[in-house]
Design a protein around this motif. Structure first.
Motif, PDB file in Angstrom:
ATOM      1  N   SER A  44      -3.356  14.498  -0.909  1.00 54.61           N
ATOM      2  CA  SER A  44      -4.329  15.000  -1.881  1.00 54.61           C
ATOM      3  C   SER A  44      -3.977  14.537  -3.292  1.00 54.61           C
ATOM      4  CB  SER A  44      -4.437  16.519  -1.815  1.00 54.61           C
ATOM      5  OG  SER A  44      -3.218  17.111  -2.125  1.00 54.61           O
ATOM      6  N   GLN A  45      -2.680  14.352  -3.543  1.00 54.77           N
ATOM      7  CA  GLN A  45      -2.257  13.811  -4.834  1.00 54.77           C
ATOM      8  C   GLN A  45      -2.803  12.399  -5.011  1.00 54.77           C
ATOM      9  OE1 GLN A  45       1.957  13.209  -5.143  1.00 54.77           O
ATOM     10  NE2 GLN A  45       1.861  12.629  -7.296  1.00 54.77           N
ATOM     11  N   PHE A  46      -2.694  11.589  -3.945  1.00 51.62           N
ATOM     12  CA  PHE A  46      -3.212  10.224  -3.955  1.00 51.62           C
ATOM     13  C   PHE A  46      -4.712  10.222  -4.211  1.00 51.62           C
ATOM     14  CE2 PHE A  46      -4.902   6.539  -1.497  1.00 51.62           C
ATOM     15  CZ  PHE A  46      -4.271   5.530  -2.198  1.00 51.62           C
ATOM     16  N   GLU A  47      -5.428  11.067  -3.467  1.00 49.21           N
ATOM     17  CA  GLU A  47      -6.889  11.143  -3.622  1.00 49.21           C
ATOM     18  C   GLU A  47      -7.260  11.531  -5.052  1.00 49.21           C
ATOM     19  OE1 GLU A  47      -9.312  10.381  -1.501  1.00 49.21           O
ATOM     20  OE2 GLU A  47      -7.815   9.667  -0.078  1.00 49.21           O
ATOM     21  N   GLU A  48      -6.507  12.494  -5.587  1.00 52.29           N
ATOM     22  CA  GLU A  48      -6.814  12.962  -6.930  1.00 52.29           C
ATOM     23  C   GLU A  48      -6.677  11.825  -7.943  1.00 52.29           C
ATOM     24  OE1 GLU A  48      -4.215  16.105  -8.331  1.00 52.29           O
ATOM     25  OE2 GLU A  48      -4.926  15.690 -10.365  1.00 52.29           O
ATOM     26  N   ILE A  49      -5.579  11.068  -7.839  1.00 55.61           N
ATOM     27  CA  ILE A  49      -5.341  10.003  -8.819  1.00 55.61           C
ATOM     28  C   ILE A  49      -6.398   8.908  -8.698  1.00 55.61           C
ATOM     29  CG2 ILE A  49      -3.736   8.224  -9.603  1.00 55.61           C
ATOM     30  CD1 ILE A  49      -1.466  10.022  -8.727  1.00 55.61           C
ATOM     31  N   ILE A  50      -6.663   8.456  -7.457  1.00 53.28           N
ATOM     32  CA  ILE A  50      -7.592   7.324  -7.369  1.00 53.28           C
ATOM     33  C   ILE A  50      -9.026   7.734  -7.701  1.00 53.28           C
ATOM     34  CG2 ILE A  50      -6.191   6.009  -5.717  1.00 53.28           C
ATOM     35  CD1 ILE A  50      -8.132   6.817  -3.551  1.00 53.28           C
ATOM     36  N   HIS A  51      -9.305   9.043  -7.696  1.00 53.23           N
ATOM     37  CA  HIS A  51     -10.655   9.446  -8.077  1.00 53.23           C
ATOM     38  C   HIS A  51     -10.830   9.617  -9.577  1.00 53.23           C
ATOM     39  CE1 HIS A  51     -11.484  10.204  -3.787  1.00 53.23           C
ATOM     40  NE2 HIS A  51     -12.712   9.937  -4.168  1.00 53.23           N
ATOM     41  N   GLU A  52      -9.722   9.782 -10.298  1.00 56.42           N
ATOM     42  CA  GLU A  52      -9.928   9.952 -11.735  1.00 56.42           C
ATOM     43  C   GLU A  52      -9.422   8.770 -12.559  1.00 56.42           C
ATOM     44  OE1 GLU A  52      -6.530  12.629 -13.685  1.00 56.42           O
ATOM     45  OE2 GLU A  52      -8.030  13.735 -12.548  1.00 56.42           O
ATOM     46  N   MET A  53      -9.098   7.659 -11.863  1.00 53.42           N
ATOM     47  CA  MET A  53      -8.737   6.457 -12.596  1.00 53.42           C
ATOM     48  C   MET A  53      -9.846   5.432 -12.466  1.00 53.42           C
ATOM     49  SD  MET A  53      -5.918   6.716 -14.149  1.00 53.42           S
ATOM     50  CE  MET A  53      -4.701   8.000 -14.273  1.00 53.42           C
ATOM     51  N   ARG A  54     -10.089   4.737 -13.549  1.00 55.51           N
ATOM     52  CA  ARG A  54     -11.184   3.788 -13.597  1.00 55.51           C
ATOM     53  C   ARG A  54     -10.719   2.421 -13.087  1.00 55.51           C
ATOM     54  NH1 ARG A  54     -15.324   3.610 -17.557  1.00 55.51           N
ATOM     55  NH2 ARG A  54     -14.293   5.124 -18.860  1.00 55.51           N
ATOM     56  N   CYS A  55     -11.623   1.751 -12.367  1.00 62.42           N
ATOM     57  CA  CYS A  55     -11.361   0.354 -12.033  1.00 62.42           C
ATOM     58  C   CYS A  55     -11.751  -0.470 -13.251  1.00 62.42           C
ATOM     59  CB  CYS A  55     -12.190  -0.076 -10.835  1.00 62.42           C
ATOM     60  SG  CYS A  55     -12.174  -1.841 -10.605  1.00 62.42           S
ATOM     61  N   LEU A  56     -10.835  -1.342 -13.718  1.00 64.51           N
ATOM     62  CA  LEU A  56     -11.107  -2.044 -14.981  1.00 64.51           C
ATOM     63  C   LEU A  56     -11.990  -3.259 -14.796  1.00 64.51           C
ATOM     64  CD1 LEU A  56      -7.627  -1.257 -15.441  1.00 64.51           C
ATOM     65  CD2 LEU A  56      -8.980  -1.042 -17.507  1.00 64.51           C
ATOM     66  N   ASN A  67     -14.045  -2.078  -4.749  1.00 60.05           N
ATOM     67  CA  ASN A  67     -13.523  -3.067  -3.815  1.00 60.05           C
ATOM     68  C   ASN A  67     -12.876  -4.243  -4.515  1.00 60.05           C
ATOM     69  OD1 ASN A  67     -13.515  -2.694  -1.068  1.00 60.05           O
ATOM     70  ND2 ASN A  67     -15.743  -2.702  -0.975  1.00 60.05           N
ATOM     71  N   ALA A  68     -12.766  -4.170  -5.839  1.00 62.00           N
ATOM     72  CA  ALA A  68     -12.185  -5.274  -6.594  1.00 62.00           C
ATOM     73  C   ALA A  68     -10.713  -5.453  -6.215  1.00 62.00           C
ATOM     74  CB  ALA A  68     -12.308  -4.998  -8.088  1.00 62.00           C
ATOM     75  N   LEU A  69     -10.232  -6.673  -6.339  1.00 65.06           N
ATOM     76  CA  LEU A  69      -8.834  -6.972  -5.999  1.00 65.06           C
ATOM     77  C   LEU A  69      -7.880  -6.084  -6.779  1.00 65.06           C
ATOM     78  CD1 LEU A  69      -8.726 -10.876  -5.922  1.00 65.06           C
ATOM     79  CD2 LEU A  69      -8.647  -9.294  -3.998  1.00 65.06           C
ATOM     80  N   LEU A  70      -8.181  -5.940  -8.072  1.00 67.69           N
ATOM     81  CA  LEU A  70      -7.281  -5.154  -8.909  1.00 67.69           C
ATOM     82  C   LEU A  70      -7.234  -3.700  -8.441  1.00 67.69           C
ATOM     83  CD1 LEU A  70      -5.507  -4.998 -11.461  1.00 67.69           C
ATOM     84  CD2 LEU A  70      -7.545  -4.316 -12.687  1.00 67.69           C
ATOM     85  N   ALA A  71      -8.387  -3.168  -8.043  1.00 66.81           N
ATOM     86  CA  ALA A  71      -8.428  -1.786  -7.575  1.00 66.81           C
ATOM     87  C   ALA A  71      -7.575  -1.631  -6.314  1.00 66.81           C
ATOM     88  CB  ALA A  71      -9.866  -1.363  -7.312  1.00 66.81           C
ATOM     89  N   LYS A  72      -7.646  -2.627  -5.440  1.00 69.65           N
ATOM     90  CA  LYS A  72      -6.834  -2.593  -4.218  1.00 69.65           C
ATOM     91  C   LYS A  72      -5.349  -2.568  -4.566  1.00 69.65           C
ATOM     92  CE  LYS A  72      -9.673  -4.717  -0.756  1.00 69.65           C
ATOM     93  NZ  LYS A  72     -10.071  -5.953  -0.102  1.00 69.65           N
ATOM     94  N   ASP A  73      -4.964  -3.457  -5.495  1.00 73.67           N
ATOM     95  CA  ASP A  73      -3.555  -3.521  -5.902  1.00 73.67           C
ATOM     96  C   ASP A  73      -3.107  -2.214  -6.531  1.00 73.67           C
ATOM     97  OD1 ASP A  73      -3.634  -6.051  -5.050  1.00 73.67           O
ATOM     98  OD2 ASP A  73      -3.642  -6.994  -7.021  1.00 73.67           O
ATOM     99  N   LEU A  74      -3.983  -1.645  -7.352  1.00 77.70           N
ATOM    100  CA  LEU A  74      -3.609  -0.406  -8.031  1.00 77.70           C
ATOM    101  C   LEU A  74      -3.465   0.734  -7.024  1.00 77.70           C
ATOM    102  CD1 LEU A  74      -5.758  -0.602 -11.278  1.00 77.70           C
ATOM    103  CD2 LEU A  74      -3.290  -0.654 -11.120  1.00 77.70           C
ATOM    104  N   ARG A  75      -4.354   0.736  -5.997  1.00 78.68           N
ATOM    105  CA  ARG A  75      -4.222   1.780  -4.960  1.00 78.68           C
ATOM    106  C   ARG A  75      -2.888   1.638  -4.242  1.00 78.68           C
ATOM    107  NH1 ARG A  75     -10.017   1.013  -3.879  1.00 78.68           N
ATOM    108  NH2 ARG A  75      -9.474  -0.581  -2.358  1.00 78.68           N
ATOM    109  N   LEU A  76      -2.542   0.382  -3.915  1.00 79.88           N
ATOM    110  CA  LEU A  76      -1.269   0.146  -3.220  1.00 79.88           C
ATOM    111  C   LEU A  76      -0.096   0.599  -4.089  1.00 79.88           C
ATOM    112  CD1 LEU A  76       0.267  -1.165  -0.836  1.00 79.88           C
ATOM    113  CD2 LEU A  76       0.244  -3.295  -2.133  1.00 79.88           C
ATOM    114  N   MET A  77      -0.181   0.288  -5.375  1.00 78.57           N
ATOM    115  CA  MET A  77       0.905   0.648  -6.273  1.00 78.57           C
ATOM    116  C   MET A  77       1.037   2.160  -6.402  1.00 78.57           C
ATOM    117  SD  MET A  77       1.252   0.419 -10.205  1.00 78.57           S
ATOM    118  CE  MET A  77       0.713   2.087 -10.022  1.00 78.57           C
TER     119      MET A  77
END
Lengths: 142, 181
Positions: A44-56, A67-77
């Motif tokens: 739920s911590q993961f879900e919370e963060i990825i829902h309130e961070m913007r894809c640049l 689905n942008a590459l950067l968003a994928k990388d940021l999710r992995l990070m």
């Protein structure tokens, strides 16, 4: 028999087809990116963060939807950092230190954003004063 | 007289909306300007055996260019980078972003290689540390390893002379001044 055999077969076939079409988006949904956590709290911590961070890259999407590459990388990070036991606060601070306040949908209160946060209250005050002035005039006219 | 207040309000709103129209939303200020390059350890795309670390940015001005073989715009700035390198104007390093090793090497053979060192970042994790969000991007890094300027998108001769070269000249002047004084 009320229905002919042919009709029944056609009916069930169309039913199956409808079923397939209805659920096919599930089959196409992102399955390569299944992040496994050892606790529901971390998930739920993961879900919370990825829902309130913007894809640049696609700026009006959050990291969860993009689905942008950067968003994928940021999710992995973010996933890796959560697995390492970092707090939401630490991860958010890290992302802001790299990409600026713009990355969060909830910008912090700072010298750059105080105008943004206070403007509704300032507006309310102005309206209140206009209202008072009008009332006074109204009373005098009476 | 009674229209003055609404008119002023309207003009204020129009002014802010108008300003918003003229801005390019992809040009975001980087919080890393005037911050040190983060610590890292990565392979060199050109020499597999060497590890690259933060200290490669010390002692000289560096232009760090983020590129990929799949990036179309990247090949457009290549001729400019090659001319910078040919005239020994500045040390140029590359950061190969989310790329395949073979594709990257082939691309260098076709387009020419202006880079003295190339940080290989196939997963894009170091790029996150640098606040990269697309290719191409270029960073100007001073001899202390501090990021002084970031160019998002194509690096043109104009950007170089009007932004980056000026920064280098300014700090050189200050240096000369302190030596003379």
């Amino acid at each position: 028999m009320l229905y002919s055999k042919k009709f029944l077969i056609l009916f069930s076939l169309s039913g199956i087809l409808g079923f397939i079409i209805f659920f096919s988006p599930l089959a196409l949904s992102e399955s390569s990116e299944l992040y496994v956590f050892n606790s529901t709290q971390k998930k739920s911590q993961f879900e919370e963060i990825i829902h309130e961070m913007r894809c640049l890259v696609c700026q009006n999407q959050n990291l969860a939807d993009s689905n942008a590459l950067l968003a994928k990388d940021l999710r992995l990070m973010i996933y890796r950092r959560i697995r390492n036991g970092e707090s939401t606060y630490q991860i958010r601070n890290y992302l802001i230190s790299r990409y600026g306040d713009f990355i969060t949908f909830r910008p912090p209160f700072s010298h750059l954003t105080y105008y943004l946060w206070l403007s509704p209250f300032i507006l309310l005050l102005i309206i209140f004063f206009i209202f008072l002035l009008k009332m006074k005039k109204f009373n005098n006219d009476l | 007289m009674r229209y003055i207040f609404p008119l002023i309000t309207l003009f204020i709103i129009v002014y802010f909306l108008w300003q918003g129209l003229a801005k390019d939303p992809s040009l975001l200020p980087s919080p890393l300007i005037n911050q040190a390059v983060p610590e890292f350890s990565a392979n060199d795309l050109l020499k597999k055996s060497t590890r690259l670390r933060k200290k490669i940015f010390l002692q000289h001005w560096t232009l760090l260019v983020v590129w990929s073989s799949w990036c179309v715009t990247c090949s457009k700035e290549q001729s400019f980078l090659l001319s910078l390198q040919k005239h020994h104007i500045i040390t140029i390093y590359g950061l190969n972003y989310r790329d395949d090793l073979r594709h990257a090497q082939l691309w260098l053979r076709q387009q020419g290689n202006p880079f003295q060192k190339i940080i290989f970042d196939p997963q894009g994790m170091l790029a996150i540390d640098l606040g990269v969000y697309g290719v191409p991007e270029s960073y100007l890094i001073d001899p202390q390893g501090i990021i002084r300027y970031k160019q998002i998108g194509l690096l043109t001769a104009n950007v170089w002379t009007q932004q980056m070269a000026i920064l280098i000249n300014q700090s050189n002047k200050i240096l000369n001044h302190t030596y003379e004084g």
